[in-house]
Design an enzyme around this catalytic site. Structure first.
Site, mmCIF file in Angstrom:
data_model
loop_
_atom_site.group_PDB
_atom_site.id
_atom_site.type_symbol
_atom_site.label_atom_id
_atom_site.label_comp_id
_atom_site.label_asym_id
_atom_site.label_seq_id
_atom_site.Cartn_x
_atom_site.Cartn_y
_atom_site.Cartn_z
ATOM 1 N N HIS A 18 41.197 -15.425 40.964
ATOM 2 C CA HIS A 18 42.182 -15.077 42.886
ATOM 3 C C HIS A 18 42.450 -16.665 43.212
ATOM 4 O O HIS A 18 43.145 -17.181 43.799
ATOM 5 C CB HIS A 18 41.451 -14.551 43.654
ATOM 6 C CG HIS A 18 41.321 -12.885 44.001
ATOM 7 N ND1 HIS A 18 40.310 -12.513 43.137
ATOM 8 C CD2 HIS A 18 42.204 -12.898 43.856
ATOM 9 C CE1 HIS A 18 40.405 -11.068 43.457
ATOM 10 N NE2 HIS A 18 41.840 -10.821 43.238
ATOM 11 N N LYS A 42 38.931 2.983 48.798
ATOM 12 C CA LYS A 42 38.146 2.996 47.969
ATOM 13 C C LYS A 42 36.903 3.129 48.913
ATOM 14 O O LYS A 42 37.326 1.595 49.987
ATOM 15 C CB LYS A 42 38.862 2.320 47.182
ATOM 16 C CG LYS A 42 39.293 2.533 46.327
ATOM 17 C CD LYS A 42 39.529 1.427 44.903
ATOM 18 C CE LYS A 42 41.009 1.166 45.260
ATOM 19 N NZ LYS A 42 41.172 -0.276 45.649
ATOM 20 N N ARG A 91 48.737 -10.839 36.140
ATOM 21 C CA ARG A 91 48.112 -11.628 35.150
ATOM 22 C C ARG A 91 49.144 -11.435 33.871
ATOM 23 O O ARG A 91 48.645 -11.782 32.434
ATOM 24 C CB ARG A 91 46.687 -10.777 34.658
ATOM 25 C CG ARG A 91 45.637 -10.801 35.925
ATOM 26 C CD ARG A 91 44.938 -10.523 36.579
ATOM 27 N NE ARG A 91 45.476 -9.012 37.074
ATOM 28 C CZ ARG A 91 44.880 -7.924 36.966
ATOM 29 N NH1 ARG A 91 43.099 -8.166 37.353
ATOM 30 N NH2 ARG A 91 44.710 -6.945 37.645
ATOM 31 N N SER A 129 38.142 -7.427 39.898
ATOM 32 C CA SER A 129 37.035 -7.719 40.753
ATOM 33 C C SER A 129 36.488 -6.398 40.224
ATOM 34 O O SER A 129 35.122 -6.037 40.148
ATOM 35 C CB SER A 129 37.273 -7.244 42.260
ATOM 36 O OG SER A 129 37.987 -8.933 42.436
HETATM 37 O O1 PNS Z 1 43.933 -7.087 45.247
HETATM 38 P P1 PNS Z 1 45.234 -5.206 45.677
HETATM 39 O O2 PNS Z 1 43.779 -3.885 46.028
HETATM 40 O O3 PNS Z 1 45.852 -5.593 44.473
HETATM 41 O O4 PNS Z 1 45.440 -5.304 47.239
HETATM 42 C C1 PNS Z 1 46.808 -4.278 47.337
HETATM 43 C C2 PNS Z 1 47.567 -4.816 48.632
HETATM 44 C C3 PNS Z 1 46.439 -4.831 50.044
HETATM 45 C C4 PNS Z 1 48.050 -6.504 48.736
HETATM 46 C C5 PNS Z 1 48.156 -3.693 49.033
HETATM 47 O O5 PNS Z 1 47.642 -2.219 49.305
HETATM 48 C C6 PNS Z 1 48.886 -3.564 50.771
HETATM 49 O O6 PNS Z 1 49.564 -4.209 50.622
HETATM 50 N N1 PNS Z 1 48.187 -2.609 50.896
HETATM 51 C C7 PNS Z 1 49.003 -2.278 53.011
HETATM 52 C C8 PNS Z 1 49.609 -1.132 53.542
HETATM 53 C C9 PNS Z 1 51.189 -1.216 53.063
HETATM 54 O O7 PNS Z 1 51.458 -2.047 53.515
HETATM 55 N N2 PNS Z 1 50.892 -0.450 51.900
HETATM 56 C C10 PNS Z 1 52.655 -0.568 51.105
HETATM 57 C C11 PNS Z 1 52.591 -1.531 50.713
HETATM 58 S S1 PNS Z 1 54.325 -1.072 50.119
#
Ligand code: PNS
Length: 165
Positions: A18, A42, A91, A129
């Site tokens: 990150h 989660k 990645r 993570s």
């Molecule tokens: O580190 P992660 O868990 O891969 O991040 C995922 C994240 C936070 C980018 C994604 O879950 C998100 O944007 N959540 C907010 C809700 C949202 O906008 N959902 C629609 C996404 S298309």
């Protein structure tokens, strides 16, 4: 025109992968907001406050980077703070399908927001993570995979507990 980018994620906890992406983004955009998602399905390992503290520690010295939390739809948050770019890391090919789906959905939700994919250094291509949490819980070393502040926090959380608990 200044470009403000949002680098969203759960960062539970922030890894050196990150951090690599934060540095690359900071070099590309005028301003980078690292945005930690507050509510997920989660149960997080670290609280949002702990994750903010660790991230603030690791971005010290990067003058155009700030750390915050967000809830609700990512595109709503991006528009609210007048940003125009979402940064996501890829990645390996395996990340691509999920990331493309999210990027396309975000584009459908707002055509004003562009998703930019960045690749971390090869050394972090297998880092996540989830693996960091698992290795640490089982007594393995995460040295070199996470910033020192995260290593200390993981050790503090796991000290005194039998491995795996
Ligand atoms: O580190 P992660 O868990 O891969 O991040 C995922 C994240 C936070 C980018 C994604 O879950 C998100 O944007 N959540 C907010 C809700 C949202 O906008 N959902 C629609 C996404 S298309």
């Amino acid at each position: 025109m200044k470009i403000r980018a949002v680098y969203p994620g759960t960062f539970d906890p922030v890894t050196n992968g990150h951090l690599d992406l934060i540095r690359r983004s900071a070099a590309l955009f005028d301003e980078v907001v690292v945005a930690i998602l507050r509510n997920t399905d989660k149960i997080p390992f670290f609280t949002p406050e702990e994750r903010v503290d660790m991230l603030e520690n690791v971005v010290q010295g990067l003058d155009n980077v700030s750390v915050t939390t967000f809830g609700g739809l990512l595109v709503d948050y991006v528009l609210q703070i007048e940003a125009s770019v979402i940064v996501r890391g890829i990645r390996a090919v395996s990340d691509y399908e999920y990331e493309l789906q999210m990027a396309m959905m975000n584009r459908r939700l707002s055509s004003k927001v562009e998703t930019v994919f960045l690749m971390p250094a090869e050394a972090y291509s297998y880092l996540s993570s989830r693996l960091v949490r698992e290795i640490s819980a089982l007594g393995g070393s995460v040295h070199g995979l996470v910033p020192p502040v995260v290593e200390r926090q993981l050790k503090r959380r796991h000290d005194g507990r039998p491995h795996g608990e």
